[in-house]
Design a protein around this motif. Structure first.
Motif, mmCIF file in Angstrom:
data_model
loop_
_atom_site.group_PDB
_atom_site.id
_atom_site.type_symbol
_atom_site.label_atom_id
_atom_site.label_comp_id
_atom_site.label_asym_id
_atom_site.label_seq_id
_atom_site.Cartn_x
_atom_site.Cartn_y
_atom_site.Cartn_z
ATOM 1 N N LYS A 160 0.844 -1.196 0.000
ATOM 2 C CA LYS A 160 0.000 0.000 0.000
ATOM 3 C C LYS A 160 0.877 1.243 0.000
ATOM 4 O O LYS A 160 2.094 1.140 0.230
ATOM 5 N N ALA A 181 -4.406 0.984 -0.080
ATOM 6 C CA ALA A 181 -3.964 -0.213 -0.793
ATOM 7 C C ALA A 181 -4.672 -0.226 -2.153
ATOM 8 O O ALA A 181 -5.785 0.304 -2.276
ATOM 9 N N ARG A 210 -6.756 -1.824 -3.699
ATOM 10 C CA ARG A 210 -7.778 -2.883 -3.639
ATOM 11 C C ARG A 210 -8.665 -2.908 -4.876
ATOM 12 O O ARG A 210 -9.211 -3.934 -5.234
ATOM 13 N N ARG A 244 3.688 -7.991 5.830
ATOM 14 C CA ARG A 244 3.703 -9.453 5.737
ATOM 15 C C ARG A 244 2.292 -9.934 5.371
ATOM 16 O O ARG A 244 1.308 -9.450 5.928
ATOM 17 N N CYS A 251 -1.030 -11.860 5.471
ATOM 18 C CA CYS A 251 -1.762 -12.622 6.504
ATOM 19 C C CYS A 251 -3.064 -13.095 5.885
ATOM 20 O O CYS A 251 -3.711 -12.309 5.191
ATOM 21 N N GLU A 255 -13.617 -9.077 10.741
ATOM 22 C CA GLU A 255 -12.905 -7.799 10.674
ATOM 23 C C GLU A 255 -13.897 -6.691 11.001
ATOM 24 O O GLU A 255 -15.047 -6.727 10.534
ATOM 25 N N ARG A 261 -16.673 -5.040 8.949
ATOM 26 C CA ARG A 261 -15.837 -4.398 7.924
ATOM 27 C C ARG A 261 -16.355 -4.713 6.513
ATOM 28 O O ARG A 261 -16.408 -3.845 5.658
ATOM 29 N N ASP A 292 -5.354 -0.995 10.474
ATOM 30 C CA ASP A 292 -5.104 0.321 9.868
ATOM 31 C C ASP A 292 -5.846 1.422 10.616
ATOM 32 O O ASP A 292 -6.880 1.151 11.243
HETATM 33 N N1 LIG Z 1 -0.974 -7.804 5.511
HETATM 34 C C1 LIG Z 1 -2.142 -8.160 4.968
HETATM 35 N N2 LIG Z 1 -2.298 -9.393 4.433
HETATM 36 C C2 LIG Z 1 -3.474 -9.746 3.849
HETATM 37 N N3 LIG Z 1 -4.557 -8.966 3.793
HETATM 38 C C3 LIG Z 1 -4.458 -7.728 4.328
HETATM 39 C C4 LIG Z 1 -3.249 -7.262 4.928
HETATM 40 N N4 LIG Z 1 -3.445 -5.997 5.361
HETATM 41 C C5 LIG Z 1 -4.703 -5.696 5.055
HETATM 42 N N5 LIG Z 1 -5.328 -6.722 4.435
HETATM 43 C C6 LIG Z 1 -6.723 -6.768 3.964
HETATM 44 O O1 LIG Z 1 -6.929 -5.692 3.081
HETATM 45 C C7 LIG Z 1 -7.926 -4.822 3.574
HETATM 46 C C8 LIG Z 1 -7.561 -3.405 3.281
HETATM 47 O O2 LIG Z 1 -6.373 -3.062 3.958
HETATM 48 P P1 LIG Z 1 -6.117 -1.573 4.415
HETATM 49 O O3 LIG Z 1 -7.173 -1.148 5.385
HETATM 50 O O4 LIG Z 1 -4.704 -1.471 4.858
HETATM 51 O O5 LIG Z 1 -6.324 -0.822 3.032
HETATM 52 P P2 LIG Z 1 -6.929 0.629 2.839
HETATM 53 O O6 LIG Z 1 -6.639 1.023 1.444
HETATM 54 O O7 LIG Z 1 -6.441 1.515 3.923
HETATM 55 O O8 LIG Z 1 -8.489 0.371 3.006
HETATM 56 P P3 LIG Z 1 -9.553 1.496 3.410
HETATM 57 O O9 LIG Z 1 -9.476 2.551 2.371
HETATM 58 O O10 LIG Z 1 -10.856 0.793 3.423
HETATM 59 O O11 LIG Z 1 -9.127 1.996 4.751
HETATM 60 C C9 LIG Z 1 -8.023 -5.136 5.065
HETATM 61 O O12 LIG Z 1 -9.301 -4.846 5.543
HETATM 62 C C10 LIG Z 1 -7.679 -6.591 5.115
HETATM 63 O O13 LIG Z 1 -8.825 -7.387 4.841
#
Ligand SMILES: Nc1ncnc2c1ncn2[C@@H]1O[C@H](COP(=O)(O)OP(=O)(O)OP(=O)(O)O)[C@@H](O)[C@H]1O
Ligand SMILES: [Mg+2]
Length: 339
Positions: free
Chosen positions: A92, A97, A99, A157, A159, A166, A182, A235
């Motif tokens: 990210k 990230a 996504r 890492r 996971c 969540e 979530r 996060d």
């Molecule tokens: N290290 C990881 N390994 C696998 N999946 C992960 C990991 N970190 C986060 N995720 C998954 O990806 C999702 C999004 O991660 P994260 O919240 O860091 O992204 P974001 O872009 O900040 O999302 P948002 O905009 O919704 O806050 C998490 O809710 C989780 O399901």
């Protein structure tokens, strides 16, 4: 929302404080050159001797050749980080990230095991572009547009996280005012019977680990319940419109007066209670049309046959077909008059 609230949620601002509660991660600063590469049109990935993607680009096409990125220092740092994090990482930028781009990746996942996996996701994502171009959207105290932000690539890492457990926690004045499932696009039948227990566990986790330790008093965070009373912090997000309120809405969250007794009627812990309560996914507009998916994977043979038939019926195709078939006319198409 203020610019500082957004900056407080930048990964490297909160990670040192909560390192012991979250997933192992490595932060790599990004150069101006790499940010320009992310911003540029087209998707070109670094070439490497073992990488066959470089063959796709025409050797005589100088323009395309000149766009093949080369960031040896960054690529080396990424390879080392991937290795140190067990071979599989989740990428990210400061806040987001990619996504929305997971459909571009092999396996429809953000799991990355090499440099090109990461570059491809970052280059394809609108969410990443938003981090780069308008991170302070909705902030009342700053101009829009690129600012002097220091950008970083965060590798975490990998996971295996079950979305069923969540949660997103909304905090005002260091008190929890809302907890939402979530993934509100799904109904998880096992959640209902555990709702009260999970709610209490999250309150307890919050009081022991989070309240008073974050850089602000109003914020939103995501946590994953790995097991009974065992949580992993995922996060932090700003308390404001840029953060998806999931099963709440921002008008209510902003207006809620936690000190007033009538907030007792407020439903703090929210989850989807039946299959009819699920919400549409924000990723619906970031996917292949399902027909394309079926065609490219061959998942639906009838659809593929229909598609080919339709192609053959196009006038220019018919011409091409009939000229290529002169002398061998025993193949007939459905709408072709009998000879
Ligand atoms: N290290 C990881 N390994 C696998 N999946 C992960 C990991 N970190 C986060 N995720 C998954 O990806 C999702 C999004 O991660 P994260 O919240 O860091 O992204 P974001 O872009 O900040 O999302 P948002 O905009 O919704 O806050 C998490 O809710 C989780 O399901
Ligand atoms: Mg986030």
């Amino acid at each position: 929302m203020k610019k500082q609230q957004v900056l407080n949620c930048s990964f490297s601002a909160w990670y040192p404080i909560f390192k012991h509660l979250t997933i192992d991660s490595i932060v790599i600063p990004l150069s101006k050159g790499f940010l320009e590469y992310l911003d540029a049109d087209g998707i070109y990935l670094p070439a490497s001797p073992t990488d066959e993607t470089s063959d796709i680009i025409d050797e005589d096409d100088e323009d395309a050749q000149s766009r093949i990125p080369s960031f040896p220092g960054l690529e080396e740092s990424i390879r080392t980080a991937i290795h140190n994090l067990g071979g599989r990482v989740f990428p990210k930028l400061n806040w987001s990230a990619p996504r929305d781009a997971s459909w571009m990746a092999c396996g429809n996942t953000l799991q990355c095991s090499c440099v090109n996996d990461i570059f491809l996701l970052l280059k394809s994502s609108d969410f990443v572009t938003h981090d780069l171009t308008s991170p302070f959207e909705h902030c009342t105290d700053c101009e829009q547009g690129p600012q002097d932000t220091l950008y970083e690539l965060v590798l975490r890492r990998w996971c295996d996280i079950s979305e069923a457990t969540e949660f997103r926690v909304f905090v005002k004045n260091d008190d929890i005012i809302g907890i939402s499932q979530r993934d509100h696009t799904n109904f998880f039948p096992d959640l209902g019977p555990l709702a009260e227990q999970i709610h209490n566990e999250i309150e307890d986790f919050h009081d022991r680990h989070i309240a008073g330790n974050f850089l602000d008093h109003d914020y939103v965070y995501d946590i994953y319940r790995q097991d009974k009373r065992k949580f992993l912090l995922i996060d932090f997000n700003p308390f404001g419109e840029t953060t998806d309120p999931l099963l709440f809405d921002w008008e209510d969250l902003n207006d809620l007066d936690v000190t007033r007794t009538d907030s007792q009627s407020w439903e703090t812990f929210r989850y989807v209670r039946s299959a009819s309560g699920i919400q549409p996914s924000q990723f619906l507009s970031y996917r292949y049309p399902v027909d394309i998916l079926h065609l490219t994977t061959g998942a639906d043979a009838d659809k593929l046959a229909d598609f080919l038939r339709m192609e053959m019926q196009k006038p220019d195709q018919q011409e091409a077909t009939s000229s290529s078939q002169e002398g061998s006319s025993n193949v007939q198409y459905e709408d072709e008059p009998e000879k």
